[in-house]
Design a protein around this motif. Structure first.
Motif: not given
Ligand code: SF4
Ligand code: SF4
Lengths: 444, 286
Positions: A342-346, A348, A391
């Motif tokens: 998970c790259i914490h791209c947010a 999701c 994601c």
């Molecule tokens: S979409 Fe959510 S689970 Fe996937 S990488 Fe981004 S923060 Fe992580």
């Protein structure tokens, strides 16, 4: 032609109704029906073949005429194996005598809906919504779920859907009704507007597509009354149904025909995609064959939507009352990349309709920290599938979240044999649900 | 016939880590080329050495610890590239090598690799280089916005990243349009910087530098080191703007201000995140 003669005929591939149908005794949320027929019994179209009056249950009916060849466990598109009634067709169209209502009263409607065993897309028996103890103010019909709209909202069905809405309003005593339409679906809303001659029924446009599992959110969006995930829209005074439900109600009340058919849209890797009227119990295989068969090697068969539908173990599963869509993916469309970190791209977080942190919860679930998942409201997730859809790292978010939910249920329930009355405890005499570890410090 | 059974969803939007990383890299490569126009070929040498060092470090670490090689996802390249862009063209070529090693080995992999870093590796490495060899990594000039052409190409810049704001603005808007980065942090960062500068009474021509846009579009919205909650990202953006102006006002260097801002903001991001956990819409408080 007698039945004997029919049996001797070599079975031909028929167009829509199959040679055999498998009717699961559980097609709804509630308890399983008890079969009303035995093996070798003759059944007619529309004959009730299973019901259970002990609890919440929608009766099931035969969708073809023929005789029962087996009552056994068969694959079910949603829940593993379920005991089902297998009926072999005798290639006739003998039906029971239907009992239509002209100008039905409230009780007539409720009876007809119950007898017809109508199940909404959510899987909830519709009669139970009409007989709820809550005061119902509004009937909503959700026309934003693409599968439902594609299958059931053909222009010729619209008057029936509107009629179904009126019947539901009458049956529930609601004064208002509303159709909920996606704001980009202008054509549908103009068709409905042109057919709608009732000032109590409105058209609402919304920005999102609401799948059947998002009923609570939709009720909140329309009424402004928050519906927690332990309740249903009924608690907000709302009946939320779908085009498929409304059509079935019209058929049940005005024509007396029980819920034995479904409109199913077949799409994806088939030669001749499109919408078909299918008898309940027909296998997916036959429906796909009537759509021209597979084009290429099928890799995945999905019922009800690519985002949150259910992948099927094989194509023998039957169409049930809540089937609206069959999607066939070819082998190279099937997703099979392995997940990354998970790259914490947010991304999701931004799409989650219930406003939780899917990526974070999934990571905790991955590490086995289910108590943390609980604190982060994992139980609010409605499994809409959008977080996985966006994601970038291909994390299996929905799967991990579901897993955490299952593990939490295991953690929070104490097996029966361990739940014993605690000697000396004054609070109650029942087997203690809290279990000894919590109590022993306090009492002993 | 073999069918796959899996959980939903059964389709994907198609945005992948690779796409996000390589789009950012493409934007920064354009920037590097322009910097070669402004500073001469030495600038390209800095970029190349830095990227090479970062990639080799990553490959070495992953070989040694028997992990799967992940050079393809572009993260190491991006780290090397950003780090090079933070340096002046006059820098000795051994400095980016040490910096890249520090960034990839100590800031990225020691903390758990992609997605687990606390600080943006490139910035942490820059802070480290700045602390250790301040004189060698300092820039000779601080850009000043004297006309609109300076937005397109800035000949007075001291560091590689400052040469063209326009490339960063266009690239950043493209990233937002493609949803490769979130819109909240860049928007809030920009607005709060301008509002703060106007409040303090600072001339905007000092505040608006190429580095500010690098901060707004690439450094601050770096996914791993920014908060994941929606509210948190709002606060994070505002905080970045305030810190930048305050630091720049006190030190007269709005370029370094951006870098230290992102470094500090990274440090408080977990704290912001923890205090802005959202409330599920379908859970009603008792
Ligand atoms: S979409 Fe959510 S689970 Fe996937 S990488 Fe981004 S923060 Fe992580
Ligand atoms: S499936 Fe994902 S996006 Fe949908 S409600 Fe659950 S966590 Fe949120």
């Amino acid at each position: 032609m007698t039945t004997e003669e029919v049996k001797k005929e070599t079975p031909k591939k028929k167009k829509e109704s199959g040679k055999q149908v498998v009717i699961p005794l559980l097609q709804h949320i509630g308890i399983t029906c008890k079969p009303l027929v035995k093996v070798k019994d003759e059944v007619l179209i529309g004959q009730k073949i299973g019901e259970n009056s002990d609890g919440l249950c929608a009766p099931v009916h035969s969708s073809i005429a023929g005789h029962v060849v087996a009552i056994e466990e068969r694959l079910h598109p949603l829940c593993g194996k379920i005991s089902s009634i297998v009926i072999e067709s005798d290639e006739t169209n003998r039906a029971i005598e239907y009992n239509p209502h002209n100008n039905p009263s409230k009780e007539d409607i409720i009876n007809a809906v119950q007898e017809a065993g109508i199940v909404d897309l959510t899987g909830y028996p519709l009669y139970d919504m009409l007989t709820t103890y809550n005061r119902i103010d509004t009937v909503l019909i959700n026309l934003t779920f693409p599968g439902d709209v594609n299958s059931n909202c053909a222009p010729e069905n619209i008057p029936k859907i509107i009629e179904g809405m009126k019947l539901l309003m009458k049956g529930s005593g609601a004064l208002d009704g509303a159709f909920i339409i996606h704001k980009y679906n202008q054509s549908l809303s103009s068709v409905i507007k042109s057919k709608l001659h009732d000032e109590n029924i409105e058209i609402f446009t919304v920005k999102d597509n609401y799948s059947p599992t998002m009923a609570n959110l939709l009720a909140y969006e329309i009424t402004g009354i928050p519906v927690p995930n332990t309740q249903t829209p009924l608690d907000a005074g709302v009946i939320l149904s779908s085009a498929s439900g409304a059509l079935a109600v019209t058929r049940a009340v005005n024509e007396g025909i029980p819920h034995i058919e479904a409109n199913v849209t077949v799409s994806g890797a088939v030669r001749n995609p499109g919408t078909r009227r299918v008898n309940i119990g027909t296998s997916f295989k036959e429906v796909i064959q009537s759509s021209g068969g597979y084009s290429g090697e099928p890799g995945k068969i999905i019922m009800n939507g690519s985002l949150n539908g259910t992948a099927q173990p094989n194509d023998e599963v039957p169409v049930i009352k809540s089937t609206t869509e069959i999607i066939v993916q070819s082998t190279d469309e099937v997703l099979c990349e392995s997940p990354g970190p998970c790259i914490h791209c947010a991304r999701c977080v931004d799409v989650c309709p219930v406003n939780i942190l899917p990526g974070r919860i999934a990571s905790f679930s991955d590490m086995g920290m289910y108590d943390e998942c609980f604190k982060m409201h994992v139980s609010s997730c409605i499994e809409c599938g959008q977080c996985f859809y966006v994601c970038p790292s291909n994390r299996h978010l929905v799967q991990l979240i579901k897993f955490a939910k299952v593990e939490l249920v295991k953690l929070l329930t104490i097996p029966d044999e361990e739940a014993t009355p605690i000697p000396g405890c004054q609070t109650c005499e029942n087997p203690c649900l809290l279990g000894e570890p919590f109590i022993s410090g306090g009492i002993a | 016939m073999k069918l796959t059974v899996s959980h939903p969803a059964h389709i994907r939007e198609g945005v992948t880590i690779n796409k996000i990383m390589w789009s950012k890299i493409a934007i920064l490569l354009v920037l590097s080329l322009i910097s070669a126009v402004v500073f001469g070929p030495k600038a390209l040498a800095v970029v190349l050495i830095s990227v090479l060092a970062a990639v080799l470090t990553e490959a070495g670490i992953q070989k040694l610890t028997k992990q799967e090689l992940t050079i393809k996802d572009g993260d190491a390249v991006l780290i090397g590239l950003i780090m090079a862009l933070l340096l002046p063209p006059t820098v000795d070529l051994w400095i980016p090598v040490v910096g890249a090693f520090f960034a990839v080995a100590l800031v990225k992999h020691a903390f758990g690799g992609l997605g687990s870093t606390l600080f943006n590796p490139a910035i942490a490495a820059w802070v480290f280089m700045n602390m250790s060899w301040g004189a060698l990594t300092g820039s000779e000039s601080i850009p000043y916005l004297s006309g609109y052409t300076d937005l397109f190409i800035e000949f007075g810049s001291g560091r590689l990243a400052e040469v063209s704001s326009m490339v960063l603005i266009i690239g950043g808007l493209y990233l937002i349009y493609k949803k490769y980065i979130d819109w909240r942090i860049p928007t809030l960062y920009l607005i709060s910087t301008i509002v703060m500068a106007l409040l303090i009474g600072e001339e905007l021509s000092y505040v608006i530098t190429g580095m500010l846009f690098l901060g707004i579009f690439i450094l601050a919205p770096d996914p791993t080191t920014s908060p994941i909650t929606k509210k948190g990202r709002f606060i994070y953006g505002i905080l970045c703007g305030i810190l930048t102006v305050v630091y720049g006002y006190l030190t007269y260097d709005y370029v370094v201000a951006v870098l230290f801002t992102v470094f500090f903001a990274n440090a408080v991001a977990p704290f912001i995140e923890k205090n802005t956990f959202p409330k599920p819409v379908n859970e009603v408080s008792a």
